[in-house]
Design a protein around this motif. Structure first.
Motif, PDB file in Angstrom:
ATOM      1  N   ARG A   1      -5.292  -9.517   4.257  1.00 59.25           N
ATOM      2  CA  ARG A   1      -5.862  -8.560   3.314  1.00 59.25           C
ATOM      3  C   ARG A   1      -4.738  -7.661   2.794  1.00 59.25           C
ATOM      4  O   ARG A   1      -3.962  -7.098   3.573  1.00 59.25           O
ATOM      5  N   LEU A   2      -4.680  -7.542   1.464  1.00 58.70           N
ATOM      6  CA  LEU A   2      -3.631  -6.758   0.813  1.00 58.70           C
ATOM      7  C   LEU A   2      -4.263  -5.718  -0.119  1.00 58.70           C
ATOM      8  O   LEU A   2      -5.270  -5.996  -0.782  1.00 58.70           O
ATOM      9  N   ASN A   3      -3.626  -4.527  -0.184  1.00 55.92           N
ATOM     10  CA  ASN A   3      -4.078  -3.453  -1.074  1.00 55.92           C
ATOM     11  C   ASN A   3      -2.926  -3.019  -1.968  1.00 55.92           C
ATOM     12  O   ASN A   3      -1.753  -3.149  -1.597  1.00 55.92           O
ATOM     13  N   ASN A   4      -3.288  -2.453  -3.123  1.00 55.76           N
ATOM     14  CA  ASN A   4      -2.213  -2.008  -4.021  1.00 55.76           C
ATOM     15  C   ASN A   4      -1.760  -0.581  -3.723  1.00 55.76           C
ATOM     16  O   ASN A   4      -0.623  -0.209  -4.020  1.00 55.76           O
ATOM     17  N   VAL A   5      -2.634   0.253  -3.134  1.00 54.89           N
ATOM     18  CA  VAL A   5      -2.266   1.640  -2.795  1.00 54.89           C
ATOM     19  C   VAL A   5      -2.921   2.020  -1.479  1.00 54.89           C
ATOM     20  O   VAL A   5      -3.867   1.381  -1.024  1.00 54.89           O
ATOM     21  N   GLU A   6      -2.413   3.076  -0.858  1.00 58.34           N
ATOM     22  CA  GLU A   6      -3.026   3.580   0.358  1.00 58.34           C
ATOM     23  C   GLU A   6      -4.297   4.363   0.016  1.00 58.34           C
ATOM     24  O   GLU A   6      -4.527   4.749  -1.125  1.00 58.34           O
ATOM     25  N   GLY A   7      -5.079   4.620   1.064  1.00 59.08           N
ATOM     26  CA  GLY A   7      -6.264   5.443   0.874  1.00 59.08           C
ATOM     27  C   GLY A   7      -7.398   4.667   0.238  1.00 59.08           C
ATOM     28  O   GLY A   7      -8.047   3.844   0.886  1.00 59.08           O
ATOM     29  N   MET A   8      -7.648   4.913  -1.051  1.00 63.02           N
ATOM     30  CA  MET A   8      -8.755   4.270  -1.772  1.00 63.02           C
ATOM     31  C   MET A   8      -8.178   3.284  -2.785  1.00 63.02           C
ATOM     32  O   MET A   8      -7.977   3.621  -3.954  1.00 63.02           O
ATOM     33  N   PRO A   9      -7.881   2.057  -2.362  1.00 67.75           N
ATOM     34  CA  PRO A   9      -7.276   1.087  -3.279  1.00 67.75           C
ATOM     35  C   PRO A   9      -8.273   0.670  -4.364  1.00 67.75           C
ATOM     36  O   PRO A   9      -9.473   0.616  -4.138  1.00 67.75           O
ATOM     37  N   ASP A  10      -7.745   0.396  -5.551  1.00 68.30           N
ATOM     38  CA  ASP A  10      -8.590  -0.078  -6.649  1.00 68.30           C
ATOM     39  C   ASP A  10      -8.373  -1.558  -6.928  1.00 68.30           C
ATOM     40  O   ASP A  10      -9.008  -2.117  -7.817  1.00 68.30           O
ATOM     41  N   PHE A  11      -7.482  -2.186  -6.164  1.00 68.58           N
ATOM     42  CA  PHE A  11      -7.188  -3.609  -6.338  1.00 68.58           C
ATOM     43  C   PHE A  11      -6.963  -4.190  -4.941  1.00 68.58           C
ATOM     44  O   PHE A  11      -5.958  -3.895  -4.283  1.00 68.58           O
ATOM     45  N   VAL A  12      -7.909  -4.985  -4.457  1.00 74.64           N
ATOM     46  CA  VAL A  12      -7.862  -5.536  -3.099  1.00 74.64           C
ATOM     47  C   VAL A  12      -7.847  -7.058  -3.179  1.00 74.64           C
ATOM     48  O   VAL A  12      -8.651  -7.659  -3.902  1.00 74.64           O
ATOM     49  N   VAL A  13      -6.939  -7.660  -2.434  1.00 68.72           N
ATOM     50  CA  VAL A  13      -6.816  -9.118  -2.399  1.00 68.72           C
ATOM     51  C   VAL A  13      -6.985  -9.590  -0.961  1.00 68.72           C
ATOM     52  O   VAL A  13      -6.380  -9.027  -0.043  1.00 68.72           O
TER      53      VAL A  13
END
Length: 229
Positions: free
Chosen positions: A113-125
């Protein structure tokens, strides 16, 4: 005066069946009085058993252990580079990835699982690989994921050509949830992208669902190549 019927040798059950010359046309059509009904039933049972056995033999290929064309991934986040998707959102490996594996006797599974930013990501893969050791996964591949239907409602399915044995993209209404599934060599690969918006956000440039889908396909090809034996 009614008398008891005479019983002669023709009624002796120990004797054989009548010869064809002594049978009436109706008796010959029925097989003659010497043919018992249970013989016809036994013949039907034999035929039915042969058909059932043939069907089981044909179905046996799906019950047999598939030949796996891919190796297990001990760290899927290392094997799944997500370079094309990162080109849309920024380096997805910059944030700490979540990696898990499960080695079951029937299925070996790995998830990244990958996120674009910490906290509240708006793009999750999320990427997932399932290696089926006991049964052929093709029988259930086309079944719509119940978890997806329960969480995001009906999905639109679109076949993807030239990718594995079979591949499909499942898209939610509005396109904010997309899942790419690929069946190949006894394995099922999944790449899923969830976005809150396709507009510019958190330094991520604006994009659209079509570009994300194309990026998912390219990163899926790279992942399959990395795990192929």
């Amino acid at each position: 005066m009614i008398t008891d019927p005479e019983i002669d040798g023709d009624w002796d059950t120990a004797q054989g069946a009548e010869s064809p010359e002594r049978l009436t046309p109706r008796e010959r059509a029925r097989g003659g009085p010497g043919v018992r009904p249970w013989l016809w039933a036994l013949g039907g049972l034999v035929v039915a058993s042969a058909v059932w056995a043939g069907g089981l033999y044909a179905f046996g290929d799906r019950l047999s252990e598939p030949t796996l064309s891919y190796r297990p991934s001990k760290n899927l986040c290392e094997d799944f580079k997500a370079r094309t998707l990162s080109g849309l959102t920024g380096d997805l490996h910059k944030q700490r990835p979540m990696n898990q594996e499960s080695d079951h006797p029937a299925v070996y599974g790995a998830v990244c699982r990958l996120n674009n930013v910490e906290g509240m990501p708006d793009f999750v893969v999320a990427a997932q690989v399932d290696l089926h050791k006991k049964t052929d996964p093709s029988t259930e591949f086309d079944v719509p994921p119940l978890a997806d239907i329960a969480t995001i409602g009906d999905v639109r399915a679109e076949a993807v050509s030239d990718l594995g044995e079979r591949a499909v993209v499942l898209t939610s209404f509005g396109g904010t949830e997309q899942k790419l599934k690929v069946l190949d060599g006894g394995a099922v690969f999944t790449v899923q992208v969830s976005v809150s918006t396709y507009n510019e956000k958190n330094g991520r440039p604006a994009t659209d669902a079509t570009a994300v889908q194309a990026a998912m396909i390219e990163d899926m090809r790279a992942l399959m190549a990395a795990l192929r034996k």
